[in-house]
Design an enzyme around this catalytic site. Structure first.
Site, PDB file in Angstrom:
ATOM      1  N   CYS A  17      10.631  50.168  83.662  1.00  0.00           N
ATOM      2  CA  CYS A  17       9.739  51.175  83.081  1.00  0.00           C
ATOM      3  C   CYS A  17      10.428  51.896  81.928  1.00  0.00           C
ATOM      4  O   CYS A  17      11.603  51.662  81.656  1.00  0.00           O
ATOM      5  CB  CYS A  17       9.345  52.190  84.150  1.00  0.00           C
ATOM      6  SG  CYS A  17      10.775  53.114  84.726  1.00  0.00           S
ATOM      7  N   CYS A  20      13.774  53.528  82.558  1.00  0.00           N
ATOM      8  CA  CYS A  20      14.954  52.641  82.541  1.00  0.00           C
ATOM      9  C   CYS A  20      15.499  52.554  81.117  1.00  0.00           C
ATOM     10  O   CYS A  20      16.702  52.699  80.876  1.00  0.00           O
ATOM     11  CB  CYS A  20      14.583  51.217  82.964  1.00  0.00           C
ATOM     12  SG  CYS A  20      13.951  51.071  84.622  1.00  0.00           S
ATOM     13  N   CYS A  85      50.424  23.778  74.478  1.00  0.00           N
ATOM     14  CA  CYS A  85      51.098  24.605  75.482  1.00  0.00           C
ATOM     15  C   CYS A  85      50.271  25.858  75.779  1.00  0.00           C
ATOM     16  O   CYS A  85      49.236  26.087  75.171  1.00  0.00           O
ATOM     17  CB  CYS A  85      52.479  25.014  75.003  1.00  0.00           C
ATOM     18  SG  CYS A  85      52.376  26.150  73.616  1.00  0.00           S
ATOM     19  N   CYS A  88      49.016  28.077  72.954  1.00  0.00           N
ATOM     20  CA  CYS A  88      47.824  27.613  72.209  1.00  0.00           C
ATOM     21  C   CYS A  88      46.583  28.128  72.918  1.00  0.00           C
ATOM     22  O   CYS A  88      45.662  28.668  72.309  1.00  0.00           O
ATOM     23  CB  CYS A  88      47.721  26.088  72.216  1.00  0.00           C
ATOM     24  SG  CYS A  88      49.082  25.241  71.446  1.00  0.00           S
ATOM     25  N   ASP A 501      27.411  33.029 111.454  1.00  0.00           N
ATOM     26  CA  ASP A 501      25.998  33.123 111.786  1.00  0.00           C
ATOM     27  C   ASP A 501      25.770  32.099 112.910  1.00  0.00           C
ATOM     28  O   ASP A 501      26.493  31.114 112.984  1.00  0.00           O
ATOM     29  CB  ASP A 501      25.205  32.761 110.523  1.00  0.00           C
ATOM     30  CG  ASP A 501      23.743  32.534 110.834  1.00  0.00           C
ATOM     31  OD1 ASP A 501      23.136  33.438 111.413  1.00  0.00           O
ATOM     32  OD2 ASP A 501      23.224  31.442 110.517  1.00  0.00           O
ATOM     33  N   ASP A 700      24.134  29.947 106.797  1.00  0.00           N
ATOM     34  CA  ASP A 700      23.470  28.756 106.254  1.00  0.00           C
ATOM     35  C   ASP A 700      22.553  29.101 105.097  1.00  0.00           C
ATOM     36  O   ASP A 700      21.587  28.429 104.822  1.00  0.00           O
ATOM     37  CB  ASP A 700      22.732  27.975 107.340  1.00  0.00           C
ATOM     38  CG  ASP A 700      21.710  28.844 108.054  1.00  0.00           C
ATOM     39  OD1 ASP A 700      21.716  30.071 107.823  1.00  0.00           O
ATOM     40  OD2 ASP A 700      20.905  28.298 108.833  1.00  0.00           O
ATOM     41  N   ASP A 704      21.175  34.737 105.116  1.00  0.00           N
ATOM     42  CA  ASP A 704      22.532  35.308 105.141  1.00  0.00           C
ATOM     43  C   ASP A 704      23.009  35.726 103.754  1.00  0.00           C
ATOM     44  O   ASP A 704      24.111  36.243 103.606  1.00  0.00           O
ATOM     45  CB  ASP A 704      23.524  34.264 105.693  1.00  0.00           C
ATOM     46  CG  ASP A 704      23.138  33.825 107.086  1.00  0.00           C
ATOM     47  OD1 ASP A 704      22.909  34.709 107.929  1.00  0.00           O
ATOM     48  OD2 ASP A 704      23.042  32.612 107.327  1.00  0.00           O
TER      49      ASP A 704
END
Length: 805
Positions: A17, A20, A85, A88, A501, A700, A704
């Site tokens: 809105c 914000c 190296c 760089c 879980d 899973d 979760d």
């Protein structure tokens, strides 16, 4: 301010809105150096006028994020050619991070790649490529395939090999002349020609300028951009030896001395050894990205699509979302999609590690690169190219290999300031030898200086961490453990509490037949034969559980003459003239079947977490069957392994406490948190963290997700779903708790390996410099030691690929 004002447009996500927009505007305007910030809600963007000398874009991005919104950035990856190296890599990184619109850039030396987050409105990919090329490197946007990078590596190795052989042939006579110089080697035969200073000059010059050209070019580019790298050290050291020898050679013209004390062999042997080190290093680097090559190899190469009513075989890149594709038995599924026609068993072991093929039919989703075992399928493509599950996995592995672990940032900082310090030490060494130790002996002082320059190359330091992370995360990926980033690989070994879980993690998440109760007037075998024959037609997961449970009792099933699935109630079927009803209380009530006598038993079964189905034969109650989720075979042993590792294991579930305790007891878990709503899981994890525990949450995926995000390390198990992959830090592709042990074990081993590498790389430089300065190391020996240090670090990292999981 005035003339140096800049304007930037940042796309902002998350605004709902006008308030914000106002909040962001206010926050930005408060920042030092911001002249005017204007946030447009409709366009979802912030336009900021600012003074680049006092503030940068990164500060705006941070501010917007702190306020709870997000600047939309894009991510791109480049293959970078020509880095030699760590200095760089850190130079490219520094320059990219300074570019307007780049929010974050990391460069990985071992992978030869750069990952850049940027705002497309500010900076384009060609801009970044130009910038990298201006630094003297080549950049190419990473393709979906890494075939060309493998070819490039191969080509580069062939080139280095050619240079090495050329350099070796020319250096051997010089080395021969040097070795036969010592008193104890004076018996070695030496052709007179090799003693000739002009021959030595002729041999050394091509090595110095043809083979050594890459070091000069690298050094020039580094110095032009105000930094120094390994090329600077090598060029300084070898040029000093070469040009001093040329000076001695010219000044000996016209004198009698046939053999002046020359240092041509120093520069040539040095370049030869460094090229050998580079060659061995790039071979090892190639080996450490094997994991990604293996994953790439899983993809199907072509697909049979239906366009304008015709079957066409097209390459995988040409498949579009919405295409209809035929997949014959034995073929790989080309892309992620949904089955429109047909049914088959799909082997998903490449993705989940589960060896048992999974039955799929119309409406089910299939994943690209899995194998269609026995049926003919027509699928509709839902995800193609880089959106497929396999491409996501490859991306996760690549990002993990390309990301920096916190431990590496230390090494990066050190190698950034290392070169100037070494040059300083080398100059001081030269002066001390020339003025005090052996006054006036320019040659000897020069030799000591060269040895210091060469021994101090920070290559090993730059390779110490990325090679270990590549090898470690690659080996873990082969075992089905995907680390999302180097930092997760580093943090996992610190975990001391695992929260599991229940459903789908400790248990199979897949129902099986557990109980059968038959009324007295029915024989159990006949009852089960009728139930199984009726359920055989149903596609419901519970029906599959019942049918496979009955088949295990060696009861043969027949076909139903009529079958009807009644959604939400159950099924109705006719078998050998008998009417069978199987389903819920509602189904029995609908057909007027009385089952009062069994209500108590039914409730008991339901309380222990089982799903009960009532059965009526010819409108009369005949019995009931119960189906429940069961514990995975591997859970108990895996939990014991975790406990033996000294970890505290907790089970958390939304299930009732009784069912939860029964299952926890079965697998040997003492602490149970039950009856937790999905949104409450994250709170429970936070509580444990407040007690000072470092928590890994294993779930899973979908319900979760909040807890996976809050935990110190989130592990998503075996689902391969986008949400699990996005939220978790680690995805365990096998639905097996042993993978948790593998992840922690791999993390411990990798961190140990990184520490060994850093110890040797640091220790080697710290020890080597004083030894060289004191004059105990000939420059060619210093060169050999330097090459060996880089190779030994890479080889040590590659030991991780041999770890048994």
């Amino acid at each position: 301010m005035g003339s140096s004002m800049k304007e930037v447009q940042l796309p902002v996500a998350g605004m709902t809105c006008a308030a914000c927009a106002k909040r962001i505007e206010k926050g930005l305007n408060k920042l030092e150096g911001v002249h005017d910030a204007n946030v447009n809600l409709a366009l979802e963007e912030a336009i900021i006028k600012y003074d680049p000398e006092s503030i940068n874009i990164e500060a705006f991005v941070k501010k917007i994020n702190d306020l709870g919104y997000r600047v939309v950035t894009e991510k791109t990856e480049f293959d970078i050619f020509g880095m030699t190296c760590a200095a760089c890599a850190s130079r490219i990184e520094k320059v990219l991070n300074k570019m307007d619109g780049v929010t974050n850039a990391t460069v990985n030396l071992a992978l030869e790649s750069a990952t850049i987050e940027y705002t497309p409105s500010q900076v384009t990919i060609p801009d970044m490529v130009k910038k990298i090329e201006k630094l003297g490197y080549k950049a190419k946007v990473k393709q979906e395939k890494t075939v060309d990078i493998a070819d490039h590596r191969q080509k580069e190795m062939e080139e280095q090999k050619g240079k090495f052989i050329f350099s070796l042939i020319l250096s051997i006579p010089l080395l021969w002349a040097m070795v036969s110089h010592f008193e104890f080697t004076s018996f070695i035969y030496l052709p007179e020609m090799f003693m000739n200073p002009w021959v030595q000059w002729a041999l050394a010059t091509p090595v110095q300028f043809i083979v050594g050209k890459q070091f000069y070019v690298g050094a020039f580019k580094a110095l032009r951009n105000g930094s120094a790298n390994m090329d600077v050290l090598v060029s300084l050291g070898t040029s000093a030896a070469y040009f001093y020898s040329v000076y001695l050679l010219i000044s000996s013209i016209g004198t009698d001395s046939h053999m002046v004390e020359l240092y041509f062999e120093t520069s040539s042997v040095l370049i030869t050894l460094i090229i050998l080190g580079k060659l061995l290093e790039s071979r090892a680097k190639g080996r450490s990205s094997e994991a990604i090559k293996k994953l790439m190899g899983l993809q199907a190469k072509t697909a049979t699509v239906i366009r304008d009513g015709k079957e066409l075989e097209v390459s995988l890149e040409e498949v579009e979302v919405g295409d209809f594709i035929y997949v014959k038995p034995g073929e790989k599924v080309p892309v992620d999609g949904e089955i429109i026609e047909g049914r088959s068993a799909i082997d998903e072991s490449m993705l989940t590690g589960e060896s048992v093929p999974i039955d799929k039919s119309v409406g089910d989703h299939v994943i690209g690169a899995t194998i269609n075992k026995n049926g003919f399928l027509k699928i509709k493509a839902t995800k193609v190219g880089k959106d497929t599950a396999l491409a996501q996995i490859i991306k996760v592995v690549e990002e993990a290999q390309g990301s920096k672990a916190p431990i590496q940032r230390l090494a990066d900082r050190i190698s950034g300031i290392f070169v100037p310090i070494v040059v300083g030490i080398a100059v001081i060494t030269f002066l001390i030898w020339f003025i005090w130790i052996n006054p006036g002996n320019f040659g000897e002082a020069l030799e000591k200086m060269i040895a210091v320059l060469v021994i101090a190359c920070p290559c090993a330091l730059g390779l110490a961490t990325p090679t270990s992370i590549m090898a470690g995360s690659g080996r873990a990926a082969e075992a089905g453990v995907l680390f999302k980033g180097g930092e997760h690989l580093e943090l996992t070994h610190r975990i001391n509490t695992i929260v599991l879980d229940k459903t789908g993690t400790v248990t199979n998440g897949k129902p099986v037949l557990t109980d059968v109760f038959v009324e007295e007037n029915w024989d159990e075998k006949t009852f089960l034969k009728l139930v199984g024959s009726a359920e055989k037609q149903s596609e419901h997961p519970l029906a599959e559980a019942i049918v496979s449970g009955i088949k295990e009792k060696n009861i043969s099933l027949t076909d139903a003459s009529e079958f009807e699935a009644i959604p939400g109630y159950g099924i109705k079927a006719f078998i050998n003239g008998e009417e069978i009803l199987i389903g819920t209380r509602k189904l029995m009530n609908k057909y007027g079947v009385s089952f009062e006598s069994s209500v108590k038993k039914m409730e008991e079964l339901e309380e222990s977490g089982k799903t009960v189905m009532l059965v009526a034969i010819n409108a009369e109650f005949a019995g009931m069957i119960a189906v429940a989720d069961t514990v995975k075979e591997t859970s108990k042993a895996a939990i014991k392994k975790l406990k033996d590792m000294g970890l505290e294991v907790i089970m958390m579930t939304g299930d009732n406490i009784r069912t939860a305790k029964t299952i926890a007891q079965e697998v040997g878990i003492e602490i149970v948190i039950a009856e937790v709503l999905p949104e409450g899981k994250a709170e429970e994890v936070k509580k444990l963290q407040k007690l000072g525990k470092r928590v890994a949450m294993v779930g899973d995926g979908i319900n979760d997700a909040p807890a996976l995000a809050v935990a110190d390390i989130g592990m998503a198990i075996g689902t391969g779903t986008d949400i699990a992959m996005e939220t978790a830090d680690i995805t365990l592709m096998r639905g097996d708790l042993n993978s948790i042990y593998d992840a922690i074990y791999m993390s411990k081993k990798t961190i140990r390996n990184i520490k060994q590498n850093l110890f040797w790389a640091f220790g080697y430089n710290t020890l080597g410099i004083p030894i060289a300065a004191m004059g105990f190391l000939a420059p060619w020996l210093a060169g050999a030691a330097m090459a060996f240090s880089s190779v030994s670090v890479v080889l040590n990292a590659l030991r991780l690929q041999k770890i048994k999981l």
